[in-house]
Motif scaffolding. Structure first.
Motif, mmCIF file in Angstrom:
data_model
loop_
_atom_site.group_PDB
_atom_site.id
_atom_site.type_symbol
_atom_site.label_atom_id
_atom_site.label_comp_id
_atom_site.label_asym_id
_atom_site.label_seq_id
_atom_site.Cartn_x
_atom_site.Cartn_y
_atom_site.Cartn_z
ATOM 1 N N LYS A 1 4.431 23.097 -3.434
ATOM 2 C CA LYS A 1 5.487 22.196 -3.897
ATOM 3 C C LYS A 1 5.497 20.895 -3.098
ATOM 4 N N HIS A 2 4.823 20.910 -1.947
ATOM 5 C CA HIS A 2 4.887 19.768 -1.037
ATOM 6 C C HIS A 2 3.592 18.964 -0.975
ATOM 7 N N GLY A 3 2.523 19.467 -1.566
ATOM 8 C CA GLY A 3 1.255 18.741 -1.527
ATOM 9 C C GLY A 3 0.144 19.559 -2.126
ATOM 10 N N LEU A 4 -0.900 18.878 -2.570
ATOM 11 C CA LEU A 4 -1.987 19.548 -3.298
ATOM 12 C C LEU A 4 -3.245 19.723 -2.478
ATOM 13 N N ASN A 5 -3.280 19.141 -1.275
ATOM 14 C CA ASN A 5 -4.471 19.231 -0.428
ATOM 15 C C ASN A 5 -4.053 19.507 1.007
ATOM 16 N N GLY A 6 -4.743 20.431 1.664
ATOM 17 C CA GLY A 6 -4.362 20.699 3.038
ATOM 18 C C GLY A 6 -5.069 21.895 3.640
ATOM 19 N N ILE A 7 -4.476 22.397 4.722
ATOM 20 C CA ILE A 7 -5.087 23.456 5.519
ATOM 21 C C ILE A 7 -4.020 24.443 5.966
ATOM 22 N N GLY A 8 -4.466 25.622 6.424
ATOM 23 C CA GLY A 8 -3.547 26.621 6.943
ATOM 24 C C GLY A 8 -4.274 27.898 7.281
ATOM 25 N N MET B 1 0.842 -1.205 0.000
ATOM 26 C CA MET B 1 0.000 0.000 0.000
ATOM 27 C C MET B 1 0.872 1.247 0.000
ATOM 28 N N LYS B 2 0.588 2.151 -0.916
ATOM 29 C CA LYS B 2 1.308 3.417 -0.951
ATOM 30 C C LYS B 2 0.705 4.362 0.071
ATOM 31 N N THR B 3 1.538 4.901 0.937
ATOM 32 C CA THR B 3 1.026 5.758 2.012
ATOM 33 C C THR B 3 1.120 7.239 1.645
ATOM 34 N N SER B 4 0.323 8.034 2.329
ATOM 35 C CA SER B 4 0.344 9.480 2.142
ATOM 36 C C SER B 4 1.570 10.082 2.827
ATOM 37 N N LYS B 5 1.959 11.259 2.354
ATOM 38 C CA LYS B 5 3.057 12.008 2.964
ATOM 39 C C LYS B 5 2.532 13.377 3.375
ATOM 40 N N ILE B 6 2.867 13.788 4.587
ATOM 41 C CA ILE B 6 2.425 15.088 5.070
ATOM 42 C C ILE B 6 3.619 16.024 5.221
ATOM 43 N N PHE B 7 3.443 17.273 4.788
ATOM 44 C CA PHE B 7 4.425 18.335 5.002
ATOM 45 C C PHE B 7 3.777 19.392 5.871
ATOM 46 N N GLN B 8 4.484 19.808 6.904
ATOM 47 C CA GLN B 8 3.935 20.842 7.775
ATOM 48 C C GLN B 8 4.961 21.935 8.011
ATOM 49 N N HIS B 9 4.531 23.177 7.826
ATOM 50 C CA HIS B 9 5.365 24.339 8.124
ATOM 51 C C HIS B 9 4.908 24.915 9.451
ATOM 52 N N ASN B 10 5.835 24.954 10.414
ATOM 53 C CA ASN B 10 5.510 25.235 11.803
ATOM 54 C C ASN B 10 4.494 24.203 12.289
ATOM 55 N N THR B 11 3.857 24.407 13.411
ATOM 56 C CA THR B 11 2.998 23.368 13.966
ATOM 57 C C THR B 11 1.719 23.955 14.544
ATOM 58 N N TYR B 12 0.821 23.071 14.899
ATOM 59 C CA TYR B 12 -0.379 23.479 15.633
ATOM 60 C C TYR B 12 0.023 24.241 16.898
ATOM 61 N N VAL C 1 0.057 20.198 4.398
ATOM 62 C CA VAL C 1 -0.423 19.685 3.114
ATOM 63 C C VAL C 1 0.008 18.233 2.959
ATOM 64 N N VAL C 2 -0.748 17.511 2.134
ATOM 65 C CA VAL C 2 -0.468 16.085 1.972
ATOM 66 C C VAL C 2 -0.390 15.698 0.505
ATOM 67 N N GLU C 3 0.429 14.676 0.259
ATOM 68 C CA GLU C 3 0.332 13.887 -0.964
ATOM 69 C C GLU C 3 -0.624 12.751 -0.608
#
Length: 221
Positions: free
Chosen positions: A31-38, A1-12, A77-79
């Motif tokens: 550049k690090h993912g196409l779906n996410g929050i901020g 199974m291919k897993t997702s990768k998460i990139f986070q700039h700073n933290t909660y 953001v995630v892949e």
């Protein structure tokens, strides 16, 4: 199974602790993912990142596209690679946790979340611009907005408790409508006809604003 990768700039926790200065551009985030929050510079409103487009939901209940050079103090953001997918007609904010824990095989890693379809009701909230107050005070005073019978997408992450200082505990979700006129931080939802995807995260890339003088001087209690 291919897993997702998460990139986070700073933290909660850095956002919660009062660091609101934009230290990464929206273009760099993509550049690090196409779906996410901020959120934008100054902890301004809520950012929804969906399919490579960055949207801003304001405290005046307006949605606009974010330009690539606008900055953010926090982004995740995630892949997204699907590990669990299902179609449902009765999912709510109260039942989504049990759905996830019933369907996944490892509750000790984060999961990317994408939920699309029609909703009986959606409640969102969004922070005002140019914040300086403590984060809890901002959240307590921010406006909430509700719409019924709306189609759109929920995007975000679920985090296990042992990663709470990085991502917060449990679900951190944002919403945007299909017509791109209604979106922000997701407070509550009642689903109608939904397609639900969870992606097991196998890689975490964590980045800090280490070259920012304000960040380096701030004391996170």
């Amino acid at each position: 199974m291919k897993t997702s990768k998460i990139f986070q700039h700073n933290t909660y926790t850095t956002l919660y602790g009062g660091f609101y200065e934009g230290t990464i551009t929206a273009g760099e985030v993509l550049k690090h993912g196409l779906n996410g929050i901020g959120t934008l510079d100054g902890a301004d409103g809520e950012v929804i990142i969906l399919n490579g487009h960055v949207y801003h939901g304001s405290n005046e209940n307006q949605v606009r596209l974010v330009s690539y050079d606008e900055t953010m103090p926090y982004a995740a953001v995630v892949e997204h690679h699907v590990s669990v997918a299902t179609d449902l007609t009765d999912l709510t904010s109260e039942t989504i946790e049990s759905l996830l824990t019933e369907r996944i095989t490892n509750a000790n890693v984060p999961y990317s979340v994408l939920i699309s379809g029609t909703f009986k009701s959606i409640e969102i909230s969004s922070k005002p611009p140019r914040n300086t107050a403590p984060y809890l005070d901002i959240l307590a005073k921010q406006p909430h907005f509700t719409k019924e019978n709306i189609s759109g997408t929920i995007v975000g992450i679920w985090s296990p408790k042992h990663l709470e200082s990085l991502y917060g505990n449990g679900f951190h979700l944002h919403f945007i409508s299909d017509d791109r006129t209604f979106g922000a931080h997701l407070v509550h939802f009642v689903g109608d006809k939904l397609h639900v995807e969870f992606g097991q995260v196998g890689q975490i890339e964590q980045e800090f604003a280490e070259d920012n003088a304000s960040f380096n001087k701030l004391s996170f209690d």
